[in-house]
Write a protein that holds these residues in place. Structure first.
Motif, PDB file in Angstrom:
ATOM      1  N   LYS A 141       0.835  -1.205   0.000  1.00  0.00           N
ATOM      2  CA  LYS A 141       0.000   0.000   0.000  1.00  0.00           C
ATOM      3  C   LYS A 141       0.870   1.255   0.000  1.00  0.00           C
ATOM      4  O   LYS A 141       0.557   2.244  -0.672  1.00  0.00           O
ATOM      5  N   LEU A 142       1.974   1.215   0.766  1.00  0.00           N
ATOM      6  CA  LEU A 142       2.895   2.350   0.785  1.00  0.00           C
ATOM      7  C   LEU A 142       3.489   2.589  -0.594  1.00  0.00           C
ATOM      8  O   LEU A 142       3.575   3.733  -1.063  1.00  0.00           O
ATOM      9  N   LYS A 143       3.888   1.514  -1.269  1.00  0.00           N
ATOM     10  CA  LYS A 143       4.445   1.668  -2.616  1.00  0.00           C
ATOM     11  C   LYS A 143       3.400   2.218  -3.578  1.00  0.00           C
ATOM     12  O   LYS A 143       3.728   2.982  -4.497  1.00  0.00           O
ATOM     13  N   ARG A 144       2.135   1.845  -3.376  1.00  0.00           N
ATOM     14  CA  ARG A 144       1.064   2.393  -4.201  1.00  0.00           C
ATOM     15  C   ARG A 144       1.011   3.914  -4.071  1.00  0.00           C
ATOM     16  O   ARG A 144       0.835   4.643  -5.061  1.00  0.00           O
ATOM     17  N   LEU A 145       1.184   4.415  -2.838  1.00  0.00           N
ATOM     18  CA  LEU A 145       1.207   5.863  -2.631  1.00  0.00           C
ATOM     19  C   LEU A 145       2.417   6.505  -3.310  1.00  0.00           C
ATOM     20  O   LEU A 145       2.312   7.567  -3.923  1.00  0.00           O
ATOM     21  N   VAL A 146       3.585   5.851  -3.186  1.00  0.00           N
ATOM     22  CA  VAL A 146       4.794   6.381  -3.822  1.00  0.00           C
ATOM     23  C   VAL A 146       4.618   6.437  -5.333  1.00  0.00           C
ATOM     24  O   VAL A 146       4.879   7.466  -5.975  1.00  0.00           O
ATOM     25  N   ASP A 147       4.175   5.322  -5.926  1.00  0.00           N
ATOM     26  CA  ASP A 147       4.031   5.261  -7.382  1.00  0.00           C
ATOM     27  C   ASP A 147       2.980   6.238  -7.889  1.00  0.00           C
ATOM     28  O   ASP A 147       3.054   6.712  -9.030  1.00  0.00           O
ATOM     29  N   GLY A 148       1.980   6.540  -7.054  1.00  0.00           N
ATOM     30  CA  GLY A 148       0.936   7.479  -7.464  1.00  0.00           C
ATOM     31  C   GLY A 148       1.299   8.932  -7.242  1.00  0.00           C
ATOM     32  O   GLY A 148       0.490   9.815  -7.524  1.00  0.00           O
ATOM     33  N   GLY A 149       2.491   9.211  -6.746  1.00  0.00           N
ATOM     34  CA  GLY A 149       2.925  10.591  -6.543  1.00  0.00           C
ATOM     35  C   GLY A 149       2.301  11.280  -5.355  1.00  0.00           C
ATOM     36  O   GLY A 149       2.330  12.517  -5.258  1.00  0.00           O
ATOM     37  N   PHE A 150       1.751  10.499  -4.418  1.00  0.00           N
ATOM     38  CA  PHE A 150       1.039  11.084  -3.289  1.00  0.00           C
ATOM     39  C   PHE A 150       1.931  11.999  -2.453  1.00  0.00           C
ATOM     40  O   PHE A 150       1.490  13.049  -1.974  1.00  0.00           O
ATOM     41  N   PHE A 151       3.185  11.637  -2.253  1.00  0.00           N
ATOM     42  CA  PHE A 151       4.046  12.357  -1.311  1.00  0.00           C
ATOM     43  C   PHE A 151       4.624  13.646  -1.872  1.00  0.00           C
ATOM     44  O   PHE A 151       5.144  14.460  -1.110  1.00  0.00           O
ATOM     45  N   GLY A 152       4.541  13.844  -3.190  1.00  0.00           N
ATOM     46  CA  GLY A 152       5.292  14.947  -3.768  1.00  0.00           C
ATOM     47  C   GLY A 152       6.768  14.614  -3.698  1.00  0.00           C
ATOM     48  O   GLY A 152       7.192  13.509  -4.068  1.00  0.00           O
ATOM     49  N   ARG A 153       7.580  15.536  -3.213  1.00  0.00           N
ATOM     50  CA  ARG A 153       9.000  15.230  -3.012  1.00  0.00           C
ATOM     51  C   ARG A 153       9.169  14.553  -1.656  1.00  0.00           C
ATOM     52  O   ARG A 153       8.799  15.121  -0.625  1.00  0.00           O
ATOM     53  N   THR A 303      -6.000  18.396  23.316  1.00  0.00           N
ATOM     54  CA  THR A 303      -7.458  18.208  23.298  1.00  0.00           C
ATOM     55  C   THR A 303      -7.952  17.376  22.127  1.00  0.00           C
ATOM     56  O   THR A 303      -9.144  17.158  21.995  1.00  0.00           O
ATOM     57  N   HIS A 304      -7.041  16.920  21.257  1.00  0.00           N
ATOM     58  CA  HIS A 304      -7.478  16.092  20.132  1.00  0.00           C
ATOM     59  C   HIS A 304      -6.453  14.980  19.892  1.00  0.00           C
ATOM     60  O   HIS A 304      -5.305  15.072  20.318  1.00  0.00           O
ATOM     61  N   SER A 305      -6.886  13.925  19.210  1.00  0.00           N
ATOM     62  CA  SER A 305      -6.024  12.776  18.941  1.00  0.00           C
ATOM     63  C   SER A 305      -5.377  12.928  17.571  1.00  0.00           C
ATOM     64  O   SER A 305      -6.070  13.004  16.551  1.00  0.00           O
ATOM     65  N   PHE A 306      -4.059  12.949  17.555  1.00  0.00           N
ATOM     66  CA  PHE A 306      -3.364  13.059  16.270  1.00  0.00           C
ATOM     67  C   PHE A 306      -3.611  11.822  15.417  1.00  0.00           C
ATOM     68  O   PHE A 306      -3.718  11.917  14.194  1.00  0.00           O
ATOM     69  N   ARG A 307      -3.689  10.649  16.034  1.00  0.00           N
ATOM     70  CA  ARG A 307      -3.892   9.411  15.272  1.00  0.00           C
ATOM     71  C   ARG A 307      -5.220   9.419  14.518  1.00  0.00           C
ATOM     72  O   ARG A 307      -5.315   8.871  13.421  1.00  0.00           O
ATOM     73  N   GLU A 308      -6.255  10.013  15.106  1.00  0.00           N
ATOM     74  CA  GLU A 308      -7.570  10.009  14.475  1.00  0.00           C
ATOM     75  C   GLU A 308      -7.632  10.895  13.238  1.00  0.00           C
ATOM     76  O   GLU A 308      -8.616  10.844  12.496  1.00  0.00           O
ATOM     77  N   GLN A 309      -6.613  11.701  13.008  1.00  0.00           N
ATOM     78  CA  GLN A 309      -6.610  12.609  11.857  1.00  0.00           C
ATOM     79  C   GLN A 309      -5.997  11.981  10.610  1.00  0.00           C
ATOM     80  O   GLN A 309      -5.804  12.653   9.607  1.00  0.00           O
ATOM     81  N   TRP A 310      -5.705  10.670  10.685  1.00  0.00           N
ATOM     82  CA  TRP A 310      -5.138   9.947   9.548  1.00  0.00           C
ATOM     83  C   TRP A 310      -6.186   9.015   8.956  1.00  0.00           C
ATOM     84  O   TRP A 310      -7.073   8.535   9.651  1.00  0.00           O
ATOM     85  N   GLN A 311      -6.084   8.745   7.656  1.00  0.00           N
ATOM     86  CA  GLN A 311      -6.996   7.842   6.958  1.00  0.00           C
ATOM     87  C   GLN A 311      -6.288   6.537   6.615  1.00  0.00           C
ATOM     88  O   GLN A 311      -5.069   6.513   6.435  1.00  0.00           O
ATOM     89  N   GLU A 312      -7.050   5.456   6.487  1.00  0.00           N
ATOM     90  CA  GLU A 312      -6.513   4.165   6.098  1.00  0.00           C
ATOM     91  C   GLU A 312      -6.472   4.022   4.578  1.00  0.00           C
ATOM     92  O   GLU A 312      -7.449   4.359   3.897  1.00  0.00           O
ATOM     93  N   VAL A 313      -5.366   3.532   4.061  1.00  0.00           N
ATOM     94  CA  VAL A 313      -5.309   3.162   2.646  1.00  0.00           C
ATOM     95  C   VAL A 313      -6.133   1.888   2.472  1.00  0.00           C
ATOM     96  O   VAL A 313      -5.920   0.909   3.187  1.00  0.00           O
ATOM     97  N   PRO A 314      -7.088   1.864   1.542  1.00  0.00           N
ATOM     98  CA  PRO A 314      -7.921   0.660   1.376  1.00  0.00           C
ATOM     99  C   PRO A 314      -7.123  -0.500   0.802  1.00  0.00           C
ATOM    100  O   PRO A 314      -6.101  -0.308   0.137  1.00  0.00           O
ATOM    101  N   ASP A 315      -7.592  -1.719   1.067  1.00  0.00           N
ATOM    102  CA  ASP A 315      -6.914  -2.898   0.525  1.00  0.00           C
ATOM    103  C   ASP A 315      -6.919  -2.884  -0.997  1.00  0.00           C
ATOM    104  O   ASP A 315      -5.875  -3.049  -1.642  1.00  0.00           O
ATOM    105  N   ASN A 316      -8.091  -2.738  -1.607  1.00  0.00           N
ATOM    106  CA  ASN A 316      -8.269  -2.702  -3.064  1.00  0.00           C
ATOM    107  C   ASN A 316      -7.855  -3.981  -3.777  1.00  0.00           C
ATOM    108  O   ASN A 316      -7.912  -4.049  -5.009  1.00  0.00           O
ATOM    109  N   GLU A 317      -7.409  -4.990  -3.042  1.00  0.00           N
ATOM    110  CA  GLU A 317      -7.039  -6.278  -3.625  1.00  0.00           C
ATOM    111  C   GLU A 317      -6.886  -7.294  -2.501  1.00  0.00           C
ATOM    112  O   GLU A 317      -6.792  -6.926  -1.328  1.00  0.00           O
ATOM    113  N   GLU A 318      -6.878  -8.572  -2.858  1.00  0.00           N
ATOM    114  CA  GLU A 318      -6.637  -9.613  -1.868  1.00  0.00           C
ATOM    115  C   GLU A 318      -5.135  -9.887  -1.803  1.00  0.00           C
ATOM    116  O   GLU A 318      -4.477 -10.027  -2.827  1.00  0.00           O
ATOM    117  N   PHE A 319      -4.619  -9.991  -0.594  1.00  0.00           N
ATOM    118  CA  PHE A 319      -3.193 -10.208  -0.400  1.00  0.00           C
ATOM    119  C   PHE A 319      -2.945 -11.645   0.023  1.00  0.00           C
ATOM    120  O   PHE A 319      -3.407 -12.084   1.075  1.00  0.00           O
TER     121      PHE A 319
END
Length: 374
Positions: A141-153, A303-319
């Protein structure tokens, strides 16, 4: 299959890979046929081999590696032995004209690893090295983000790996005692730096320099018979890796750390457009538009949870099991010339990083990584 009496060789390579392939009726090939792996178990313990064979209905096993390699019906040699025994056995298999698939590190020195790669090339045999962490769902899933240009630089990678391995006195250790003896090829740098090499190289960019500190936090351990011994190999390493493009990777590896994170290994990647945290199975991300604006103020409670401000990358396939997937790729590579990227040269680069990491730790300095001479 040499080394299936060990935990990894038995569980991941025999049971969850080749036996699983047989249970599904073999490996489908392009021409419509199915490849059926006939397994020859090789090891040093006749009793252990017999027990494993009987447990799984296998009949072909031997303690004589030379005799197994002399058989014309054996085409692939697989090695999951202790590191100190691997180089000699792989060279025997190459000399016998067998294709090579092996765990890493492929040798205890970069000179030995390069010699194996050159010998395999000269013999014209196919060769591959297990790179299992590339097949973890979280890293895919991380590589999917890299290949899709999600991170920018991409700016940095932060990795945390490890867990507490019991000393063996009041609770049994979860890892074999040879892992903590340098004479037997033990040590966390030799074990884990080849993993970090292919993770960084394949997902981000080639590694160009290393600065490492390796240490033995627990100097006395107890072996499988309850006997105390001196731990001569490093059980923790703290390293900086410099990658192409200015990316800085910092990875801590330790068998003397208690886990306070979601998984036993986690990588955080930060880029100009977003960040992500990947573990074995999950991967969470945060885009720059959704990044909060914290202000340092130790006088007020958060007063807020930093972890809750992140989203999950969906599976999108069977592993599937990653070891099994890579076995399928290598078998197709041998049987029908399908592409396969991770050869003995990739294994040699991993061994090189471990060797230079240990040199950096000994000398207390940054070490640049040269290209290997083929």
């Amino acid at each position: 299959m040499n080394g299936v009496t060990g935990r990894m060789g038995y569980r991941q390579h025999l049971v969850r890979s080749l036996l699983a392939l047989r249970e599904q009726g073999g490996l489908p090939l392009r021409d419509g046929s199915r490849l059926w792996p006939e397994i020859v178990l090789v090891g040093r313990s006749e009793a252990k081999l017999r027990e494993i064979a009987e447990r799984h209905g296998l009949t072909d096993w031997t303690t004589d590696l030379e005799a197994a390699l002399a058989r014309p019906d054996v085409s692939i040699y697989f090695d999951a032995q202790v590191t100190s025994e691997r180089e000699k056995a792989i060279l025997q298999a190459i000399d016998a004209g067998k294709h090579i698939y092996t765990e890493k590190p492929i040798a205890t020195t970069v000179g030995g690893a390069v010699a194996l790669a050159r010998a395999a090339d000269a013999a014209g045999v196919r060769h591959g090295v297990v790179q299992d962490k590339l097949f973890l769902p979280g890293l895919r899933k991380l590589k999917r983000l890299v290949d899709g240009g999600f991170f920018g630089r991409i700016l940095s990678v932060r990795g945390e790996f490890g867990y507490w391995v019991f000393e063996g006195d009041w609770q049994s250790a979860q890892r074999p005692s040879w892992n903590y003896r340098s004479a037997d090829g033990g040590g966390i740098v030799v074990d884990m730096f080849p993993h970090w090499h292919y993770v960084l190289e394949q997902i981000f960019a080639p590694v160009r320099a290393v600065t490492a500190l390796a240490t033995t936090h627990i100097p006395r351990r107890w072996d499988e018979e309850g006997e105390a011994y001196e731990a001569t190999a490093d059980d923790a390493a703290y390293a900086l890796f410099e990658l192409d493009g200015g990316v800085i990777a910092q990875i801590n590896s330790s068998w003397a750390v208690r886990v306070h994170r979601d998984e036993l290994v986690e990588f955080q990647v930060d880029g100009t457009l977003g960040s992500a945290v990947a573990g074995l199975r999950g991967c969470r991300f945060q885009h720059r538009a959704a990044t909060p604006k914290p202000v340092w103020n130790p006088d007020l409670p958060v007063t807020h949870s930093f972890r809750e401000q992140w989203q999950e990358v969906p599976d999108n396939e069977e592993f599937d099991n990653g070891f099994k997937e890579q076995w399928e790729m290598f078998l197709r590579h041998v049987a029908e010339d399908a592409p396969y990227t991770w050869d003995l040269w990739a294994g040699a680069r991993g061994t090189q990083l471990a060797e230079l990491g240990l040199q950096s730790a000994r000398e207390g300095r940054r070490i640049e990584i040269p290209e290997l001479d083929r």
